[in-house]
Design a protein around this motif. Structure first.
Motif, PDB file in Angstrom:
ATOM      1  N   GLN A  13       0.827  -1.190   0.000  1.00 34.70           N
ATOM      2  CA  GLN A  13       0.000   0.000   0.000  1.00 34.70           C
ATOM      3  C   GLN A  13       0.869   1.250   0.000  1.00 34.70           C
ATOM      4  O   GLN A  13       2.028   1.215   0.405  1.00 34.70           O
ATOM      5  N   ALA A  14       0.306   2.336  -0.479  1.00 41.50           N
ATOM      6  CA  ALA A  14       1.019   3.607  -0.483  1.00 41.50           C
ATOM      7  C   ALA A  14       1.518   3.933   0.917  1.00 41.50           C
ATOM      8  O   ALA A  14       0.793   3.778   1.899  1.00 41.50           O
ATOM      9  N   GLY A  15       2.764   4.382   0.986  1.00 40.18           N
ATOM     10  CA  GLY A  15       3.373   4.689   2.261  1.00 40.18           C
ATOM     11  C   GLY A  15       4.173   3.544   2.837  1.00 40.18           C
ATOM     12  O   GLY A  15       4.927   3.735   3.802  1.00 40.18           O
ATOM     13  N   GLY A  16       4.034   2.377   2.255  1.00 38.84           N
ATOM     14  CA  GLY A  16       4.743   1.210   2.730  1.00 38.84           C
ATOM     15  C   GLY A  16       6.175   1.165   2.238  1.00 38.84           C
ATOM     16  O   GLY A  16       6.639   2.044   1.512  1.00 38.84           O
ATOM     17  N   SER A  17       6.872   0.106   2.637  1.00 35.70           N
ATOM     18  CA  SER A  17       8.276  -0.063   2.281  1.00 35.70           C
ATOM     19  C   SER A  17       8.517  -1.419   1.647  1.00 35.70           C
ATOM     20  O   SER A  17       7.768  -2.370   1.861  1.00 35.70           O
ATOM     21  N   LEU A  85       6.499   4.519  -0.306  1.00 32.08           N
ATOM     22  CA  LEU A  85       6.159   4.174  -1.684  1.00 32.08           C
ATOM     23  C   LEU A  85       4.877   4.857  -2.135  1.00 32.08           C
ATOM     24  O   LEU A  85       3.941   5.047  -1.356  1.00 32.08           O
ATOM     25  N   LYS A  86       4.858   5.218  -3.399  1.00 30.62           N
ATOM     26  CA  LYS A  86       3.724   5.884  -4.019  1.00 30.62           C
ATOM     27  C   LYS A  86       3.201   5.041  -5.174  1.00 30.62           C
ATOM     28  O   LYS A  86       3.940   4.242  -5.743  1.00 30.62           O
ATOM     29  N   PRO A  87       1.932   5.218  -5.538  1.00 30.04           N
ATOM     30  CA  PRO A  87       1.390   4.462  -6.670  1.00 30.04           C
ATOM     31  C   PRO A  87       2.208   4.641  -7.944  1.00 30.04           C
ATOM     32  O   PRO A  87       2.315   3.698  -8.738  1.00 30.04           O
ATOM     33  N   GLU A  88       2.797   5.815  -8.142  1.00 28.30           N
ATOM     34  CA  GLU A  88       3.600   6.051  -9.329  1.00 28.30           C
ATOM     35  C   GLU A  88       4.925   5.291  -9.330  1.00 28.30           C
ATOM     36  O   GLU A  88       5.645   5.295 -10.326  1.00 28.30           O
ATOM     37  N   ASP A  89       5.254   4.643  -8.214  1.00 28.91           N
ATOM     38  CA  ASP A  89       6.433   3.787  -8.163  1.00 28.91           C
ATOM     39  C   ASP A  89       6.169   2.421  -8.784  1.00 28.91           C
ATOM     40  O   ASP A  89       7.092   1.627  -8.956  1.00 28.91           O
ATOM     41  N   THR A  90       4.918   2.153  -9.093  1.00 34.67           N
ATOM     42  CA  THR A  90       4.546   0.876  -9.693  1.00 34.67           C
ATOM     43  C   THR A  90       5.268   0.685 -11.023  1.00 34.67           C
ATOM     44  O   THR A  90       5.157   1.510 -11.927  1.00 34.67           O
ATOM     45  N   ALA A  91       6.020  -0.390 -11.122  1.00 33.86           N
ATOM     46  CA  ALA A  91       6.811  -0.662 -12.318  1.00 33.86           C
ATOM     47  C   ALA A  91       7.526  -1.995 -12.154  1.00 33.86           C
ATOM     48  O   ALA A  91       7.528  -2.587 -11.076  1.00 33.86           O
ATOM     49  N   VAL A  92       8.133  -2.444 -13.235  1.00 37.88           N
ATOM     50  CA  VAL A  92       9.056  -3.563 -13.161  1.00 37.88           C
ATOM     51  C   VAL A  92      10.434  -2.981 -12.901  1.00 37.88           C
ATOM     52  O   VAL A  92      10.883  -2.094 -13.633  1.00 37.88           O
ATOM     53  N   TYR A  93      11.082  -3.459 -11.872  1.00 41.83           N
ATOM     54  CA  TYR A  93      12.393  -2.952 -11.500  1.00 41.83           C
ATOM     55  C   TYR A  93      13.479  -3.911 -11.965  1.00 41.83           C
ATOM     56  O   TYR A  93      13.400  -5.119 -11.734  1.00 41.83           O
ATOM     57  N   TYR A  94      14.500  -3.349 -12.614  1.00 45.66           N
ATOM     58  CA  TYR A  94      15.575  -4.139 -13.189  1.00 45.66           C
ATOM     59  C   TYR A  94      16.917  -3.797 -12.549  1.00 45.66           C
ATOM     60  O   TYR A  94      17.223  -2.627 -12.321  1.00 45.66           O
ATOM     61  N   THR A 117       4.231  -3.277  -7.165  1.00 43.99           N
ATOM     62  CA  THR A 117       2.912  -2.682  -7.333  1.00 43.99           C
ATOM     63  C   THR A 117       2.515  -1.970  -6.049  1.00 43.99           C
ATOM     64  O   THR A 117       2.475  -2.581  -4.980  1.00 43.99           O
ATOM     65  N   VAL A 118       2.231  -0.680  -6.163  1.00 40.20           N
ATOM     66  CA  VAL A 118       1.849   0.131  -5.012  1.00 40.20           C
ATOM     67  C   VAL A 118       0.403   0.582  -5.194  1.00 40.20           C
ATOM     68  O   VAL A 118       0.086   1.284  -6.156  1.00 40.20           O
ATOM     69  N   SER A 119      -0.455   0.186  -4.293  1.00 43.72           N
ATOM     70  CA  SER A 119      -1.861   0.540  -4.367  1.00 43.72           C
ATOM     71  C   SER A 119      -2.139   1.800  -3.557  1.00 43.72           C
ATOM     72  O   SER A 119      -1.438   2.109  -2.593  1.00 43.72           O
ATOM     73  N   SER A 120      -3.174   2.524  -3.960  1.00 44.70           N
ATOM     74  CA  SER A 120      -3.556   3.745  -3.265  1.00 44.70           C
ATOM     75  C   SER A 120      -4.583   3.484  -2.188  1.00 44.70           C
ATOM     76  O   SER A 120      -4.795   4.287  -1.311  1.00 44.70           O
TER      77      SER A 120
END
Length: 120
Positions: A13-17, A85-94, A117-120
């Motif tokens: 969730q948003a704000g998490g780590s 973490l923010k929803p806009e951080d949602t991505a595949v990280y390489y 995946t970061v949910s709001s």
């Protein structure tokens, strides 16, 4: 050959780590720099953070103050600690590594990616 394997992705969730790990096959000797990139749906891959063999770090503005890149040369592992973490951080990280051989040739290696995946 150098193999990079990412892990630690997931749903928060948003704000998490979350802490991402990148295990490097063999020794990290010869690797001059490592970095974390991310690619969101419909967007190009972008740099999140990088670290040189000397330990110097650089961060994208979006990551500055929230993310921390580090490495463990004993465990041959790269980390990315992601906080707030923010929803806009949602991505595949390489995970990325630049290897320089004894002839000074450089090679670019990439991991398979891990989904964040970061949910709001």
């Amino acid at each position: 050959q150098v193999e990079l394997v990412e892990s630690g992705g997931g749903m928060v969730q948003a704000g998490g780590s979350l802490r991402l790990s990148c295990a490097t096959s063999g020794s990290m000797f010869g690797i001059v720099a490592m970095a974390w990139y991310r690619q969101a749906p419909g967007k190009q891959r972008e740099l999140v953070a990088s670290i040189t063999s000397g330990g110097s770090t650089n961060y994208a503005n979006s990551a500055k103050g929230r993310h921390t890149i580090s490495r463990d040369n004993v465990k041959n592992t790269l980390y990315l600690q992601m906080n707030s973490l923010k929803p806009e951080d949602t991505a595949v990280y390489y995970c990325n590594a630049v290897f320089r051989d004894p002839h000074q040739y450089e090679y670019d290696y990439w991991g398979q990616g891990t989904q964040v995946t970061v949910s709001s």
